[in-house]
Design a protein around this motif. Structure first.
Motif, PDB file in Angstrom:
ATOM      1  N   ASP A   1     -18.523  14.104   1.388  1.00 42.29           N
ATOM      2  CA  ASP A   1     -18.392  15.495   0.941  1.00 42.29           C
ATOM      3  C   ASP A   1     -18.290  16.485   2.100  1.00 42.29           C
ATOM      4  OD1 ASP A   1     -20.968  15.255   1.860  1.00 42.29           O
ATOM      5  OD2 ASP A   1     -21.926  16.167   0.114  1.00 42.29           O
ATOM      6  N   TYR A   2     -18.174  15.993   3.331  1.00 45.28           N
ATOM      7  CA  TYR A   2     -18.028  16.893   4.472  1.00 45.28           C
ATOM      8  C   TYR A   2     -16.655  17.553   4.407  1.00 45.28           C
ATOM      9  CZ  TYR A   2     -18.658  18.688   9.208  1.00 45.28           C
ATOM     10  OH  TYR A   2     -18.807  19.510  10.294  1.00 45.28           O
ATOM     11  N   LYS A   3     -16.626  18.870   4.596  1.00 48.89           N
ATOM     12  CA  LYS A   3     -15.397  19.642   4.404  1.00 48.89           C
ATOM     13  C   LYS A   3     -14.791  20.072   5.738  1.00 48.89           C
ATOM     14  CE  LYS A   3     -17.733  22.520   1.768  1.00 48.89           C
ATOM     15  NZ  LYS A   3     -18.966  21.770   1.475  1.00 48.89           N
ATOM     16  N   LEU A   4     -13.463  20.078   5.786  1.00 39.71           N
ATOM     17  CA  LEU A   4     -12.733  20.583   6.946  1.00 39.71           C
ATOM     18  C   LEU A   4     -12.116  21.928   6.593  1.00 39.71           C
ATOM     19  CD1 LEU A   4     -13.121  17.633   7.778  1.00 39.71           C
ATOM     20  CD2 LEU A   4     -10.797  17.643   8.691  1.00 39.71           C
ATOM     21  N   PRO A   5     -12.235  22.915   7.475  1.00 44.15           N
ATOM     22  CA  PRO A   5     -11.691  24.246   7.170  1.00 44.15           C
ATOM     23  C   PRO A   5     -10.171  24.265   7.244  1.00 44.15           C
ATOM     24  CG  PRO A   5     -12.532  24.188   9.406  1.00 44.15           C
ATOM     25  CD  PRO A   5     -12.894  22.865   8.790  1.00 44.15           C
ATOM     26  N   HIS A   6      -9.572  25.129   6.465  1.00 44.35           N
ATOM     27  CA  HIS A   6      -8.129  25.337   6.543  1.00 44.35           C
ATOM     28  C   HIS A   6      -7.836  26.356   7.645  1.00 44.35           C
ATOM     29  CE1 HIS A   6      -7.618  23.060   2.877  1.00 44.35           C
ATOM     30  NE2 HIS A   6      -8.493  23.833   2.254  1.00 44.35           N
ATOM     31  N   GLY A   7      -6.683  26.263   8.224  1.00 46.76           N
ATOM     32  CA  GLY A   7      -6.288  27.264   9.206  1.00 46.76           C
ATOM     33  C   GLY A   7      -6.654  26.929  10.635  1.00 46.76           C
ATOM     34  N   ILE A   8      -7.328  25.809  10.866  1.00 49.80           N
ATOM     35  CA  ILE A   8      -7.639  25.374  12.229  1.00 49.80           C
ATOM     36  C   ILE A   8      -6.651  24.282  12.622  1.00 49.80           C
ATOM     37  CG2 ILE A   8      -9.329  24.188  13.679  1.00 49.80           C
ATOM     38  CD1 ILE A   8     -11.522  25.598  12.337  1.00 49.80           C
ATOM     39  N   ALA A   9      -6.123  24.363  13.820  1.00 44.70           N
ATOM     40  CA  ALA A   9      -5.139  23.387  14.287  1.00 44.70           C
ATOM     41  C   ALA A   9      -5.740  21.988  14.322  1.00 44.70           C
ATOM     42  CB  ALA A   9      -4.639  23.778  15.672  1.00 44.70           C
ATOM     43  N   ASP A  10      -4.902  20.993  14.043  1.00 46.70           N
ATOM     44  CA  ASP A  10      -5.366  19.605  14.095  1.00 46.70           C
ATOM     45  C   ASP A  10      -5.949  19.258  15.460  1.00 46.70           C
ATOM     46  OD1 ASP A  10      -4.751  19.064  11.488  1.00 46.70           O
ATOM     47  OD2 ASP A  10      -2.863  18.031  11.916  1.00 46.70           O
ATOM     48  N   SER A  11      -5.344  19.787  16.527  1.00 45.23           N
ATOM     49  CA  SER A  11      -5.835  19.469  17.873  1.00 45.23           C
ATOM     50  C   SER A  11      -7.290  19.889  18.042  1.00 45.23           C
ATOM     51  CB  SER A  11      -4.965  20.150  18.931  1.00 45.23           C
ATOM     52  OG  SER A  11      -4.942  21.558  18.740  1.00 45.23           O
TER      53      SER A  11
END
Length: 527
Positions: free
Chosen positions: A489-499
């Motif tokens: 359930d850990y979430k990744l934010p939108h709008g941050i570059a993959d790098s």
């Protein structure tokens, strides 16, 4: 001259009088008995504060080596006249209940000043916590952005940042979980000129044992919270988190409801900025000690290796129950072992019993990643130290294919891209992990992922590569998080570059390894 609290002045006065009568300084135990406190750690905290402010010196580690550096002059007694809400406004209370002793060159007289006890947590990001005392300079006007005592809504008082807008006032908290509120009229009763950190008398009466939420931890060099998750899964409670990278905050705060990430250079964080805690946790910067970081260690040109000394500074001042530190395996061999020897000796000199071990994520975390890291565990209590054992190796049952996403965006595939022809002839099996090493493809024969690094996706250190039914592609940031043991359930934010995301998870710890160590620490303290 820096200010001191009333309790600190009592400590200072007793040391002075004891030396005058006996010709030697008192022991910590004698100070504790005189002030009728049960927690020795509280006396240490007062003495360390007096040392930092230049009132005391301690020549060595012997029992009677404390001596005054200077006399306290111009002590001003400021009346504590009531409570102030750092939260929802409360009815204004103005009953003198006590005084606080200050030594502050900017406050010449008690005239025109008063103090209030803080209730609530709306100003915690300003360093004002529940139970603190704020010193107020009486005035009826304030500049935009000053922290004020404001009277609103029929004699209700609140402590907030004040901003004048076109037709109204904005009263703004300093807590990301709280919203500002607006009023057409606000009566200013003064501005904050000093914050006095509270040392709870209830905590002075009993040793630092487990609360209903577990032992309290501070999460330094926190990154995206890998160590925090591991320790909270083991029953610990996070009360403070810090990192220098602003982009980590977006990922961190998205996944934790409280103790949001404070973005600041750790060298600028004062001892009084930290809440009370029992364990210090820190995966301090590993680049200067890693092969990828050219093993510069304490001589790292970016001073990353020297940040270890800020860990020492905080441990020395606060004397927590213990700590967990994490770094690359090469820390043990850097400079022929001298760097690691220095680290161990410094921690032991602070009064801690230390155990260390290199743990591989695929052997101790049940994740398919070949990642060796050294874990340093310290306890102030020798009994805890003797009971503590690092976890035993566990069978690896998780496969790479168990952690892969089902619907992967096309951007992660090499199909049709310039590198595809070089990869196609060498990457043939699904379920295996490969690496592009500038001029050739390397297959990881063990069937696990190589060590995820902070510089994935840049230069020659590309993200590990796999083959699935749609073609040849790199691992996604979410898959890297899973390979580091982060929960589903850990979430990744939108709008941050993959790098940036690759860097965050390459810099992180393996959560499941940390959790297994934390559970062993908790077991040692509860057995």
């Amino acid at each position: 001259m820096a200010n001191i609290t009333k309790k600190q002045k009592q400590v200072f006065d007793f040391i002075n009088s004891y030396i005058s009568e006996n010709g030697i300084s008192p022991t910590i135990e004698e100070i504790r008995k005189k002030l009728k406190l049960r927690a020795v750690s509280t006396i240490h905290e007062h003495i360390n504060t007096l040392k930092e402010k230049g009132y005391l010196s301690k020549s060595d580690n012997s029992a009677r080596s404390i001596s005054p550096s200077r006399q306290i002059k111009s002590v001003i007694e400021i009346p504590i006249v009531g409570r102030i809400a750092a939260g929802q406004p409360i009815e204004a209370i103005e009953n003198r209940e006590d005084t606080i002793s200050l030594v502050n060159p900017n406050i010449k007289s008690s005239q025109g000043h008063y103090a209030l006890r803080v209730i609530g947590e709306s100003m915690i990001d300003e360093g004002i916590f529940n139970g603190d005392i704020v010193v107020i300079k009486k005035q009826s006007v304030a500049e935009n952005g000053q922290t004020v005592v404001a009277i609103i809504d029929d004699n209700e008082a609140t402590l907030k940042k004040l901003y004048k807008e076109k037709t109204r006032f904005r009263l703004e908290p300093r807590n990301q979980n709280m919203l500002p509120f607006f009023r057409k009229e606000v009566e200013v009763r003064g501005v904050v000129v000093q914050v006095i950190r509270n040392i709870s008398t209830e905590e002075e009466k009993k040793p630092q044992k487990k609360t209903k939420h577990g032992f309290r931890t501070i999460d330094l060099f926190a990154g995206v919270g890998g160590i925090r998750i591991g320790f909270e899964n083991a029953g610990f409670k996070t009360v403070f988190a810090n990192d220098f990278e602003p982009q980590c905050k977006e990922t961190y705060d998205l996944n934790f409801k409280d103790s949001k990430l404070v973005v600041e250079d750790i060298r600028k964080i004062g001892i009084d900025d930290l809440p009370n805690f029992d364990f210090l946790l820190g995966g301090f910067p590993c680049q200067p000690f890693s092969i990828a970081g050219y093993r510069q260690g304490f001589n790292d040109k970016k001073n990353r290796g020297n940040l270890f000394f800020d860990i020492v500074r905080i441990i020395d001042a606060r004397k927590p129950e213990g700590f967990l530190l994490e770094n690359v395996k090469n820390l043990k061999s850097h400079d022929k072992g001298n760097t690691f020897k220095t680290i161990e000796e410094m921690l032991k000199t602070l009064g801690y019993h230390v155990k260390t071990k290199v743990l591989n994520s695929m052997e101790y975390g049940n994740v398919p990643q070949n990642r060796e890291r050294v874990y340093i565990v310290g306890f102030k209590n020798k009994d805890y130290y003797e009971k503590f054992r690092f976890p035993e190796p566990a069978k690896l049952t998780t496969k790479i294919t168990d952690l892969l996403e089902k619907n992967v965006p096309e951007k992660y595939y090499y199909n049709g891209k310039p590198l595809f022809k070089k990869l196609q002839g060498n990457i043939k099996e699904e379920g295996k992990v490969y690496q592009w090493r500038r001029q050739y493809v390397r297959e990881n024969k063990s069937g696990v992922c190589p060590t995820l690094t902070a510089n994935m996706g840049t230069g020659g250190h590309n993200v590990p590569i796999i083959k699935d039914k749609r073609g040849i592609r790199k691992l996604t940031p979410l898959e890297c998080a899973r390979i580091q043991g982060f929960p589903a359930d850990y979430k990744l934010p939108h709008g941050i570059a993959d790098s940036a995301l690759y860097k965050q998870f390459g810099n992180s710890v393996t959560v499941t390894v940390v959790e297994s160590v934390a559970k062993q620490m908790m077991k040692a303290m509860n057995s």
